[in-house]
Design an enzyme around this catalytic site. Sequence first.
Site, PDB file in Angstrom:
ATOM      1  CG  ASP A 208      -1.946   1.039   1.263  1.00 20.56           C
ATOM      2  OD1 ASP A 208      -2.775   1.033   0.347  1.00 20.56           O
ATOM      3  OD2 ASP A 208      -1.947   1.883   2.185  1.00 20.56           O
ATOM      4  CD  GLU A 256      16.128 -13.946   4.443  1.00 20.32           C
ATOM      5  OE1 GLU A 256      15.231 -14.462   5.161  1.00 20.32           O
ATOM      6  OE2 GLU A 256      16.750 -12.914   4.749  1.00 20.32           O
TER       7      GLU A 256
HETATM    8  O1  TEU Z   1      -4.483   4.165  -1.650  1.00 21.65           O
HETATM    9  C1  TEU Z   1      -3.506   5.171  -1.845  1.00 21.65           C
HETATM   10  C2  TEU Z   1      -4.169   6.398  -2.306  1.00 21.65           C
HETATM   11  O2  TEU Z   1      -5.024   6.939  -1.658  1.00 21.65           O
HETATM   12  C3  TEU Z   1      -3.858   6.884  -3.615  1.00 21.65           C
HETATM   13  O3  TEU Z   1      -4.954   7.636  -3.942  1.00 21.65           O
HETATM   14  C4  TEU Z   1      -2.553   7.674  -3.695  1.00 21.65           C
HETATM   15  O4  TEU Z   1      -1.869   7.794  -2.532  1.00 21.65           O
HETATM   16  C5  TEU Z   1      -2.780   9.067  -4.202  1.00 21.65           C
HETATM   17  O5  TEU Z   1      -3.602   9.036  -5.292  1.00 21.65           O
HETATM   18  C6  TEU Z   1      -1.468   9.695  -4.623  1.00 21.65           C
HETATM   19  O6  TEU Z   1      -1.682  10.685  -5.516  1.00 21.65           O
HETATM   20  C7  TEU Z   1      -4.231   3.186  -0.705  1.00 21.65           C
HETATM   21  C8  TEU Z   1      -5.390   2.240  -0.572  1.00 21.65           C
HETATM   22  O7  TEU Z   1      -5.605   1.587  -1.788  1.00 21.65           O
HETATM   23  C9  TEU Z   1      -6.592   2.996  -0.074  1.00 21.65           C
HETATM   24  O8  TEU Z   1      -7.737   2.193   0.005  1.00 21.65           O
HETATM   25  C10 TEU Z   1      -6.255   3.541   1.281  1.00 21.65           C
HETATM   26  O9  TEU Z   1      -7.314   4.360   1.747  1.00 21.65           O
HETATM   27  C11 TEU Z   1      -4.974   4.370   1.266  1.00 21.65           C
HETATM   28  O10 TEU Z   1      -3.929   3.718   0.573  1.00 21.65           O
HETATM   29  C12 TEU Z   1      -4.467   4.593   2.669  1.00 21.65           C
HETATM   30  O11 TEU Z   1      -3.974   3.406   3.210  1.00 21.65           O
END
Ligand code: TEU
Length: 547
Positions: A208, A256
Amino acid sequence: MHNPHWWRDAVIYQIYPRSFADADGDGMGDVTGIISRLGYLQSLNIDALWISPFYASPLHDGGYDVADYRRIDPRLGSVEEVKELLDQAHARNLKIFFDLVPNHTSIDHAWFQEVLNDPPGSPSWDRYMIREGKGSHRELPPNNWTSVFHGAGWTQLEHDGKPTGYWYLHIFDTSQPDLNWENPEVIEEFHSILRFWFDLGVDGFRIDVAHGLRKDPALPDVVLDQSNPDFDLYRPYWDQDSVHEVYQGWRAIANEYPDQRVFCGEAWVATEERLSLYLRSDELHTCFNFNYLQAGWDATKMHEVIDQTIATHAKVGAPPTWVLSNHDVIRHRTRLAPLVNGEPDLERGLDRARAATLFALSLPGSAYIYQGEELGLDEVTDLSPEVRQDPAWLRSGGTDGKRDGCRVPLPWDTSSESFGFSANGNSWLPQPAHWSELTIQAQSADPESTLNFYRRTLALRKAEPSLGEGSLQWLDAGNPEVLAFQRGETQTAVVSVINLGDDLVHLPTYLGTEVLATSSDAVAVLDTSDGQHVVIGGETAVWLRAK
Ligand code: TEU
């Protein structure tokens, strides 16, 4: 037989666990629900599952706020059940990716609770991005960084009920404090978490916000250059060069393990060039390719993105990935639908979605499918404010944060109240009535259904040696709205064609005359009136056998 390269052209199905299948009847999907539906998943002819977070969490951001990385949320299951899921999935030849959330923890995580209990400056404080505020009483945030979910990116910490003058960074919700990835303890902890799940048998991780872990240490104000179309991605907390060290450490751990363990990064970065840096051979195996998702229904843009993607991935020897939907974006049936009187035309949206999917599944590399797209589900746009849970909805006063609309629980059968999602009719988000026609039960019986289209297409992709990894050669289809390319060079090569225009198109004979697959059975015909050539409808894709 074990194929160490399985991930290079795998089709991976994303499960959003709270909305997949609910075995215990509380209205929230769970691990046992996934186990009970493994037969269905296998029937799709996919290779792997990616499961969005199911760890212990207060669910302020649907589980992307993790309170304990080694425990499953009791509402969703237990580590023993997850072990059972891994074993049963492996027995069916399905690999499993978990979702790792390293940029931030939940405020309920033991580490953040220590911060709240310890006085300012304690070692526990250094695990997070905590800085002194500005202003004579440090009453102002340390800089102008904002949250992706709207509002300020900093919140002041209190100690013994009094403001401390110290602020913690949260690039997402206030309930998601950013970790300090300069701290060796943070690095060690994530190495240990990776080993914990790898030892249990997980095949890989989706990472993520992979582009966000490291911040510019000077914490400069954000200055946006709006003359650049990607201006929003140039921020001192995205895509910093030092983030790559983190992934080099992770790759060494994955290596690993004697059987292949893999990573897929969620990295939103400004260019394909920048993306390719994450894909160097000592870093991540794959990353999502969001440029393709963002290309929309536009032949020129699609062509361009495909070329750039393939070229930049080739430089680092990594397979591209293709994705049209996930739990953060509007479902592609709705997103690609043309607007008629301001409303999406969902019938044409489905034609376009199926065509886009057929085309994407013929591109070299691996592909992602988001639960429900195989049913042609549309985005649920009329959820009432009371049921919405996306934190960005609350933080933006209801102007943004509509991600709940793609997270509505799946419709399994037509008989029960929650369409078989839950044994007793519960569902944490209400499902629209018209989904009764889109249930898995309803679609299974119909050979023309979107579900059977996915099953057929994926079976064919598996069986065709020229699909999956390998080369692509563009062919001229004689029409600017039609894209065509050949996969493979032998007589068994497949030609993939998409017509992004509205009108019927007579395809040149040299593209092939044997139709292997179509996105819609009604609209690809072999015309023999003046020699043999294929005619395809508007908003349609086909796979042909090369001539
Ligand atoms: O998403 C990341 C996110 O929010 C993207 O929109 C990105 O950081 C942004 O567009 C950058 O320009 C992830 C997950 O998929 C989402 O469901 C979560 O809410 C988020 O991270 C926080 O963990």
